[in-house]
Scaffold this motif. Structure first.
Motif, mmCIF file in Angstrom:
data_model
loop_
_atom_site.group_PDB
_atom_site.id
_atom_site.type_symbol
_atom_site.label_atom_id
_atom_site.label_comp_id
_atom_site.label_asym_id
_atom_site.label_seq_id
_atom_site.Cartn_x
_atom_site.Cartn_y
_atom_site.Cartn_z
ATOM 1 N N ASP A 185 -22.013 41.439 -7.763
ATOM 2 C CA ASP A 185 -23.436 41.692 -7.535
ATOM 3 C C ASP A 185 -23.762 43.173 -7.711
ATOM 4 O O ASP A 185 -22.917 44.038 -7.494
ATOM 5 N N TRP A 186 -25.008 43.431 -8.076
ATOM 6 C CA TRP A 186 -25.486 44.791 -8.250
ATOM 7 C C TRP A 186 -26.700 45.007 -7.336
ATOM 8 O O TRP A 186 -27.464 44.082 -7.079
ATOM 9 N N ILE A 187 -26.856 46.230 -6.870
ATOM 10 C CA ILE A 187 -28.032 46.600 -6.095
ATOM 11 C C ILE A 187 -29.007 47.302 -7.029
ATOM 12 O O ILE A 187 -28.713 48.375 -7.558
ATOM 13 N N LEU A 188 -30.161 46.702 -7.267
ATOM 14 C CA LEU A 188 -31.157 47.264 -8.167
ATOM 15 C C LEU A 188 -32.376 47.720 -7.366
ATOM 16 O O LEU A 188 -32.925 46.947 -6.580
ATOM 17 N N PRO A 189 -32.798 48.961 -7.551
ATOM 18 C CA PRO A 189 -33.872 49.526 -6.713
ATOM 19 C C PRO A 189 -35.276 49.067 -7.107
ATOM 20 O O PRO A 189 -36.209 49.242 -6.328
ATOM 21 N N THR A 190 -35.447 48.529 -8.297
ATOM 22 C CA THR A 190 -36.780 48.114 -8.738
ATOM 23 C C THR A 190 -36.732 46.752 -9.412
ATOM 24 O O THR A 190 -35.696 46.351 -9.948
ATOM 25 N N ILE A 191 -37.866 46.073 -9.379
ATOM 26 C CA ILE A 191 -38.020 44.826 -10.118
ATOM 27 C C ILE A 191 -39.318 44.906 -10.904
ATOM 28 O O ILE A 191 -40.223 45.670 -10.574
ATOM 29 N N SER A 192 -39.396 44.125 -11.970
ATOM 30 C CA SER A 192 -40.609 44.046 -12.788
ATOM 31 C C SER A 192 -40.826 42.593 -13.152
ATOM 32 O O SER A 192 -39.981 41.985 -13.817
ATOM 33 N N GLY A 205 -33.709 35.868 7.653
ATOM 34 C CA GLY A 205 -34.466 36.506 8.719
ATOM 35 C C GLY A 205 -33.963 37.862 9.141
ATOM 36 O O GLY A 205 -34.579 38.530 9.973
ATOM 37 N N GLU A 206 -32.868 38.322 8.585
ATOM 38 C CA GLU A 206 -32.312 39.632 8.934
ATOM 39 C C GLU A 206 -32.543 40.615 7.802
ATOM 40 O O GLU A 206 -32.256 40.332 6.642
ATOM 41 N N GLU A 207 -33.074 41.787 8.148
ATOM 42 C CA GLU A 207 -33.378 42.803 7.136
ATOM 43 C C GLU A 207 -32.125 43.624 6.815
ATOM 44 O O GLU A 207 -31.418 44.095 7.699
ATOM 45 N N TRP A 208 -31.876 43.747 5.512
ATOM 46 C CA TRP A 208 -30.735 44.521 5.030
ATOM 47 C C TRP A 208 -31.260 45.714 4.226
ATOM 48 O O TRP A 208 -31.923 45.547 3.213
ATOM 49 N N ASN A 209 -30.943 46.909 4.683
ATOM 50 C CA ASN A 209 -31.370 48.125 3.987
ATOM 51 C C ASN A 209 -30.349 48.460 2.893
ATOM 52 O O ASN A 209 -29.474 49.316 3.067
ATOM 53 N N LEU A 210 -30.479 47.780 1.776
ATOM 54 C CA LEU A 210 -29.529 47.935 0.683
ATOM 55 C C LEU A 210 -29.942 49.010 -0.323
ATOM 56 O O LEU A 210 -29.151 49.387 -1.185
ATOM 57 N N GLY A 211 -31.167 49.476 -0.207
ATOM 58 C CA GLY A 211 -31.661 50.424 -1.192
ATOM 59 C C GLY A 211 -32.119 49.742 -2.464
ATOM 60 O O GLY A 211 -32.276 50.373 -3.512
ATOM 61 N N GLY A 212 -32.322 48.445 -2.401
ATOM 62 C CA GLY A 212 -32.754 47.668 -3.557
ATOM 63 C C GLY A 212 -32.554 46.193 -3.276
ATOM 64 O O GLY A 212 -32.243 45.798 -2.154
ATOM 65 N N TYR A 213 -32.705 45.382 -4.319
ATOM 66 C CA TYR A 213 -32.488 43.948 -4.127
ATOM 67 C C TYR A 213 -31.129 43.552 -4.688
ATOM 68 O O TYR A 213 -30.543 44.242 -5.520
ATOM 69 N N ASP A 239 -28.856 41.700 -6.921
ATOM 70 C CA ASP A 239 -28.808 40.941 -8.171
ATOM 71 C C ASP A 239 -27.534 40.110 -8.200
ATOM 72 O O ASP A 239 -26.432 40.638 -8.052
ATOM 73 N N ILE A 240 -27.680 38.805 -8.391
ATOM 74 C CA ILE A 240 -26.530 37.898 -8.340
ATOM 75 C C ILE A 240 -25.945 37.686 -9.734
ATOM 76 O O ILE A 240 -26.204 36.687 -10.401
ATOM 77 N N GLY A 241 -25.183 38.643 -10.215
ATOM 78 C CA GLY A 241 -24.368 38.431 -11.397
ATOM 79 C C GLY A 241 -24.995 38.663 -12.757
ATOM 80 O O GLY A 241 -24.275 38.789 -13.746
ATOM 81 N N ILE A 242 -26.319 38.719 -12.850
ATOM 82 C CA ILE A 242 -26.937 38.800 -14.175
ATOM 83 C C ILE A 242 -26.613 40.127 -14.852
ATOM 84 O O ILE A 242 -26.205 40.161 -16.015
ATOM 85 N N VAL A 243 -26.768 41.214 -14.117
ATOM 86 C CA VAL A 243 -26.495 42.538 -14.695
ATOM 87 C C VAL A 243 -25.016 42.650 -15.058
ATOM 88 O O VAL A 243 -24.664 43.171 -16.128
ATOM 89 N N ASP A 244 -24.139 42.155 -14.185
ATOM 90 C CA ASP A 244 -22.703 42.230 -14.450
ATOM 91 C C ASP A 244 -22.340 41.462 -15.715
ATOM 92 O O ASP A 244 -21.553 41.933 -16.539
ATOM 93 N N THR A 245 -22.922 40.280 -15.888
ATOM 94 C CA THR A 245 -22.637 39.463 -17.070
ATOM 95 C C THR A 245 -23.079 40.163 -18.348
ATOM 96 O O THR A 245 -22.332 40.231 -19.330
ATOM 97 N N MET A 246 -24.299 40.683 -18.345
ATOM 98 C CA MET A 246 -24.811 41.342 -19.539
ATOM 99 C C MET A 246 -24.035 42.624 -19.842
ATOM 100 O O MET A 246 -23.757 42.933 -21.002
ATOM 101 N N LYS A 247 -23.663 43.348 -18.793
ATOM 102 C CA LYS A 247 -22.866 44.562 -18.989
ATOM 103 C C LYS A 247 -21.514 44.221 -19.604
ATOM 104 O O LYS A 247 -21.040 44.891 -20.532
ATOM 105 N N ASP A 248 -20.890 43.153 -19.109
ATOM 106 C CA ASP A 248 -19.591 42.743 -19.637
ATOM 107 C C ASP A 248 -19.683 42.362 -21.111
ATOM 108 O O ASP A 248 -18.811 42.708 -21.915
#
Length: 258
Positions: free
Chosen positions: A161-168, A192-200, A202-211
């Protein structure tokens, strides 16, 4: 040539010894899963020799060394010692190398038939390189299918997974139109629990495309080397050390049954 053989043997012995030490260590730690990965690594170390005997090619020292280091880096360092987590670019480096190696295997396969006297059709260096490139990309895609399958059914998180700071997204268009709205994301809410990840997350999409992108890069690099090699066969130390050589008996149209 004798010097190259010594270097190749030294690399094989050192890596094999390190793997055996890892297997023993994992056994005493009670980590039988990692011990199995070590045994699998020893089996994979035999892959170059298996390919040479079954496909009819001779893998040069340089390429064989890259293959062994790649296997060791992926299984022992990457999986058992968690280099995939400790070193952010580790996965990217290995996928780039994988694209390079798969192009080499594809190149050897098509060049085997291209040089055999049993086939009347001879392909140009550019077409051979293109087929090698396509072979590498196909293997890369199939591997991503495997990663997705493992994550979907066994929750392995092979597609990191990747942490992405913005979405469009056009879904955020207040007018309901087709205009993508860019939104900065600082935290997400999971169950219901807030996670301060610095972004959302991403479940695998960025990793797959990067690979796939770095696999593309590795395949292109080898394809270029392959074109140069075919145009000037037998010349150039770099190409000769990385290009699998077709066995002489295959070149004459006779399969080796030893």
């Amino acid at each position: 040539m004798k010097e190259c053989t010594t270097k190749r043997t030294t690399v094989e012995l050192v890596l094999t010894g390190l793997v055996l030490l890892s297997v023993v260590r994992q056994f005493f730690l009670g980590s039988y899963h990692n011990m199995f990965l070590g045994i699998l690594t020893l089996i994979l170390f035999m892959a170059p020799q298996f390919i040479e005997k079954t496909v009819g090619v001779t893998i040069p020292t340089g390429l064989k060394t890259v293959i062994l280091i790649f296997i060791f880096s992926a299984e022992i360092l990457g999986e058992i010692n968690a280099f995939y987590i400790k070193i952010p670019l580790w996965d990217t480096m290995l996928h780039t190398t994988n694209g390079f190696l798969m192009a080499a295997i594809g190149f050897a396969l098509i060049d085997l038939f291209n040089r055999s006297e049993r086939f009347s059709v001879k392909m140009s260096p550019y077409f051979v390189a293109f087929v090698a490139f396509c072979f590498s990309m196909t293997v890369g895609v199939v591997w991503e299918f495997f990663e997705f399958t493992m994550d979907w059914f066994f929750y392995t998180d092979m597609q990191k997974d990747w942490i992405l700071p913005t979405i469009s997204s056009v879904k955020l268009d207040p007018a309901g139109g087709n205009h993508p709205i860019k939104v900065a994301v600082e935290s997400v809410v999971i169950n219901g629990e807030e996670w301060n990840l610095g972004g959302y997350l991403d479940i695998g999409i960025v990793d797959t495309m990067k690979d796939l992108m770095v696999n593309f890069l590795g395949a292109v690099v080898f394809s270029v080397i392959g074109i140069v090699y075919l145009k000037q066969r037998g010349k150039g130390r770099l190409a000769s050390s990385l290009i699998p050589q077709v066995n002489e008996k295959w070149e004459k149209g006779e399969k080796n049954h030893e």
